[in-house]
Scaffold this active site. Structure first.
Site, PDB file in Angstrom:
ATOM      1  N   ASP A   1      -8.881  -4.695  -6.513  1.00 53.74           N
ATOM      2  CA  ASP A   1      -8.593  -3.732  -5.445  1.00 53.74           C
ATOM      3  C   ASP A   1      -9.484  -2.504  -5.608  1.00 53.74           C
ATOM      4  O   ASP A   1      -9.329  -1.735  -6.551  1.00 53.74           O
ATOM      5  CB  ASP A   1      -7.112  -3.340  -5.501  1.00 53.74           C
ATOM      6  CG  ASP A   1      -6.626  -2.641  -4.243  1.00 53.74           C
ATOM      7  OD1 ASP A   1      -7.446  -1.985  -3.585  1.00 53.74           O
ATOM      8  OD2 ASP A   1      -5.428  -2.753  -3.928  1.00 53.74           O
TER       9      ASP A   1
ATOM     10  N   HIS B   1      -7.521  -5.246  -1.792  1.00 49.52           N
ATOM     11  CA  HIS B   1      -6.271  -4.666  -1.297  1.00 49.52           C
ATOM     12  C   HIS B   1      -5.516  -5.616  -0.364  1.00 49.52           C
ATOM     13  O   HIS B   1      -4.300  -5.495  -0.204  1.00 49.52           O
ATOM     14  CB  HIS B   1      -6.569  -3.342  -0.585  1.00 49.52           C
ATOM     15  CG  HIS B   1      -5.389  -2.445  -0.443  1.00 49.52           C
ATOM     16  ND1 HIS B   1      -4.584  -2.076  -1.495  1.00 49.52           N
ATOM     17  CD2 HIS B   1      -4.859  -1.827   0.653  1.00 49.52           C
ATOM     18  CE1 HIS B   1      -3.625  -1.272  -1.069  1.00 49.52           C
ATOM     19  NE2 HIS B   1      -3.760  -1.116   0.227  1.00 49.52           N
TER      20      HIS B   1
ATOM     21  N   SER C   1       0.845  -1.189   0.000  1.00 48.50           N
ATOM     22  CA  SER C   1       0.000   0.000   0.000  1.00 48.50           C
ATOM     23  C   SER C   1       0.889   1.251   0.000  1.00 48.50           C
ATOM     24  O   SER C   1       1.669   1.437  -0.932  1.00 48.50           O
ATOM     25  CB  SER C   1      -0.949  -0.030   1.198  1.00 48.50           C
ATOM     26  OG  SER C   1      -1.963   0.928   1.053  1.00 48.50           O
TER      27      SER C   1
END
Length: 768
Positions: free
Chosen positions: A693, A728, A616
């Site tokens: 995602d 994610h 991330s």
């Protein structure tokens, strides 16, 4: 309360005290076994448990509800040590996901048929169970797992719930639909995606007044917000459908149209819904961060408002009867940004004064502290002060005039529990704050008891205390079984230290050494940053024995790991974190490179094999580090990275970068764009991303890879791995295990990479 094995609790049989003293450093084990991949990633064998309880208000303070090991719901009294079964195991709904107890213990609200939506939100069917007959009654007669939120009023005479983006109120006599305009673009009482993810951090946007006579709720309008489509190629099927299903998500990116937000007030007595005009900022720029009642009844409610880029803040009170508004507090944060602490709590009058106050966390002194704000407006009073930060309000005891809180007073990597009196302004530690540790606490409804949770660095445990007593009543969770497992293993040695930058500022570092570490050997090292604004990775909490422990344990890997919290991260004051404003990726990358240069000087570090991996924001930071072309890092792994902040959501990005129109040069500099570092990194780069995602879109990886390929990065320098339909977290269809196996493989290859290795393509540029 959400159900789960973690909530199992039997007070009757708990021990009198902790029988294994905790040490101010992480355990290293006393055995000889090394942790394997399966024992860390697939099914961790060293996993301390904890207990969460739901304190309830009854005649006796110290009563709480828990789910027993057989699945039943029970109420436990600390005072009498009596346990009463509320719901027998055979009366609990089979697919129960969560529950909420009626304030007078007459019934239970169950959430069943759970379907996850976003980070916090989910759909479910709800049932009300009478605790005399144990009969279940549906909250809505025709429900089909489609209710978005439901909960009791404080008095228990009503349930507010949201269905199809409309607010309803249930009572024992009837159900009333409060709003009728809910649609795919209009949300009543629940946040849209961006407010859930970036502002409220919750799945609801409605709040009963303390006397339950009024209901405040937010209305979000996504009209004009651009839509992003996320394809699902498998869509949970074994055979892929001919056409992928597409999630159409209203997702405002940088400088795009944001949802507008309005405050509504429902009078339960009249059924009238009033619209409140919050004129703190232009309606198209208004961000509402918090709604809190400043009363014991329903006289007034506070709204914390921000401008679009969240560097201006106003707290506005609303007189519920007249709907008149008043700005009682303002802040300018244009030197950086203003965090939404979500901590406003009304406390009423202080001492003999007739003035009423509320408590909030603010960093207006340069450090996040507790402040007393007059409800009528005026100068606030600092309840705590110093070059350290309050990280959370744990409980407020109005009778004793105390606030219980967590802070970094001893060190930014630690958390100790304190109380402070708003009568004397005296702070008192509830634990020995001279010993390095991370603590938390959960307080009973009347504040007479609390569960003190030790969270590290040694094995966590929990004890029950009475207020003003230094001796525990009993041990709730000892995790003694974890010590039995630790006797079998030898673990990486974790230590903490600081690196001093040339500027004089310090960076917190967490180091793991391989289990058979010898200072006479040289080891490869992996940097594992996150590094985002206000975040923290270097903490003296218990460190899970997962992938980082594996790569320090496997004799074919034996990596040292460093986790470095760069400038911009949290809990070291406003100046430290605010330096990255308008220039994300620059200082963070500089700090990681500088830390790696310091590591390379150590005699036990193999300076030819220094890798970096992040997820991330950490993936983005890894990408910016490789972009610097420093030569110090030899391998980069970017997992689910942002590659260009123009691709990310507006409310997060603009908080730190401002708008694209205001800071175009900053956006250009913050994107991963320069490719020289990618051509020159000795061990290459691996990019991993999930195609499903909905947070950091696959678009980020796709655009970055296109840039690298288009600029002639050699195939032996670039490896790309997508994970079909994974979000994610990258877990779909075994994605997580594959990801870590792939990462371990790349680290193994990097460790054994020779200086001269590489195909001829890597030795000359390519022309197209």
């Amino acid at each position: 309360m959400k159900l789960g094995k973690w909530s199992v609790l039997l007070l009757v049989g708990c021990t009198a005290a902790i029988d294994i003293p905790r040490k101010p450093f992480p355990p290293t084990g006393s055995g000889h076994k090394r942790l394997t991949f399966n024992e860390t990633v697939v099914k961790p064998v060293i996993a301390p448990s904890s207990t969460a309880v739901e304190w309830i208000s009854t005649a006796e303070d110290g009563d709480y509800v828990f789910q027993d090991s057989d699945g039943s719901l029970k109420i436990q009294s600390i005072v009498t040590n009596h346990t009463q079964t509320l719901v027998p195991a055979d009366k609990v709904p089979d697919d129960a996901y969560s529950y909420w107890i009626h304030p007078n213990l007459s019934s239970v609200l169950w959430a069943t048929n759970y379907t996850k939506q976003y980070r916090y939100s989910y759909f479910a069917s709800y049932y009300i169970q009478d605790l005399q007959s144990f009969k279940l009654a549906p909250l809505a007669s025709n429900q089909a797992g489609d209710i978005q939120y439901a909960n009791w009023s404080p008095t228990g005479d009503a349930i507010a719930f949201v269905r199809a983006n409309n607010v309803y109120v249930w009572t024992a006599k009837s159900t009333t639909q409060i709003t009728t305009d809910g649609s795919a673009d209009l949300f009543n009482g629940v946040p849209d995606w961006i407010y859930e993810e970036e502002i409220l951090g919750d799945r609801h946007a409605l709040w009963f007044s303390p006397d339950a006579e009024y209901l405040a709720f937010l209305r979000f309008n996504e009209t004009g917000v651009p839509t992003f489509r996320v394809p699902y190629y498998m869509d949970n099927e074994e055979v892929a459908p001919p056409y992928p299903r597409e999630l159409e998500l209203r997702y405002p990116k940088v400088s795009q149209t944001n949802p507008t937000v309005e405050v509504r007030l429902l009078s339960r007595a009249t059924g009238e819904v009033s619209s409140v005009s919050i004129k703190a900022f232009n309606a198209t720029d208004l961000v509402i961060g918090e709604v809190a009642w400043l009363t014991e009844t329903h006289s007034q409610v506070a709204v914390k408002a921000f401008n679009r880029v969240q560097d201006q803040q106003k707290v506005v009170t609303v007189d519920v009867l007249s709907l008149k508004t008043k700005t009682i507090s303002e802040r300018d944060g244009t030197d950086g940004w203003l965090d939404n602490a979500l901590s406003i709590t009304y406390i009423g009058q202080i001492g003999d004064s007739k003035a009423e106050y509320y408590i909030d966390i603010s960093d207006e002194s340069g450090w996040a502290h507790l402040w007393l704000f007059p409800v009528a407006g005026g100068r606030p009073m600092a309840l705590t002060k110093g070059e350290w930060e309050v990280t959370a309000i744990l409980s407020i005891d109005k009778q004793r005039q105390l606030v219980y809180y967590l802070s970094t007073q001893h060190h930014s990597t630690e958390r100790h529990v304190y109380s402070v009196s708003w009568k004397t302004f005296t702070a008192t530690p509830l634990v020995d704050d001279t010993v390095a540790a991370v603590w938390s606490a959960s307080f009973s409804s009347q504040g007479g008891y609390y569960i003190l949770s030790y969270r590290g660095p040694d094995v966590p445990y929990q004890e029950l205390y009475a207020i003003n007593s230094t001796k525990p009543l009993c041990t709730i969770t000892s995790n003694a079984a974890v010590y039995d497992v630790l006797k079998q293993y030898t673990l990486p040695k974790i230590s903490y230290f600081e690196l001093r930058l040339p500027s004089g500022e310090t960076l917190n570092v967490m180091q793991r050494l391989p289990v058979s570490f010898s200072p006479r050997k040289k080891y490869p090292i992996l940097f594992t940053p996150y590094g985002g604004p206000g975040a923290q990775e270097v903490s003296k909490a218990w460190q899970s024995q997962t992938f980082k422990s594996y790569i320090a344990s496997d004799p074919e890997l034996e990596f040292v790991t460093w986790t470095v919290d760069n400038r911009g991260t949290g809990y070291k004051g406003r100046r430290f974190r605010g330096q990255v404003a308008k220039q994300l990726g620059r200082l963070e990358a500089q700090d990681q490179v500088w830390a790696a240069q310091q590591a390379a000087k150590l005699p036990f570090i193999d300076a030819e094999h220094i890798a970096i991996w992040g997820w991330s924001y950490g993936g983005y930071l890894t990408g910016k580090v490789i972009e610097t072309d420093s030569g110090v890092f030899s391998l980069g792994v970017l997992t689910a990275p942002v590659s260009d902040w123009r691709f990310y959501d507006s409310m997060y990005t603009e908080r730190y970068m401002k708008t694209l129109q205001e800071n175009a040069n900053g956006y250009n500099a913050s994107a991963i764009w320069d490719v020289a570092g990618y051509k020159n990194v000795r061990g290459g780069v691996l990019i991993q991303h999930g195609t499903g995602d909905d947070n950091v879109h696959f678009q980020n990886a796709a655009a970055l890879v296109d840039r690298l390929v288009g600029e002639g990065v050699s195939p032996d320098k670039l490896q790309v791995q997508w994970f079909t339909d994974s979000d994610h977290g990258i877990r779909y269809h075994g994605g997580s295990v594959f990801l870590y196996r792939q990462l371990a493989k790349r680290l193994y290859e990097e460790k054994h990479r020779k200086k001269s290795e590489g195909h001829q393509w890597s030795k000359r540029s390519l022309e197209f």
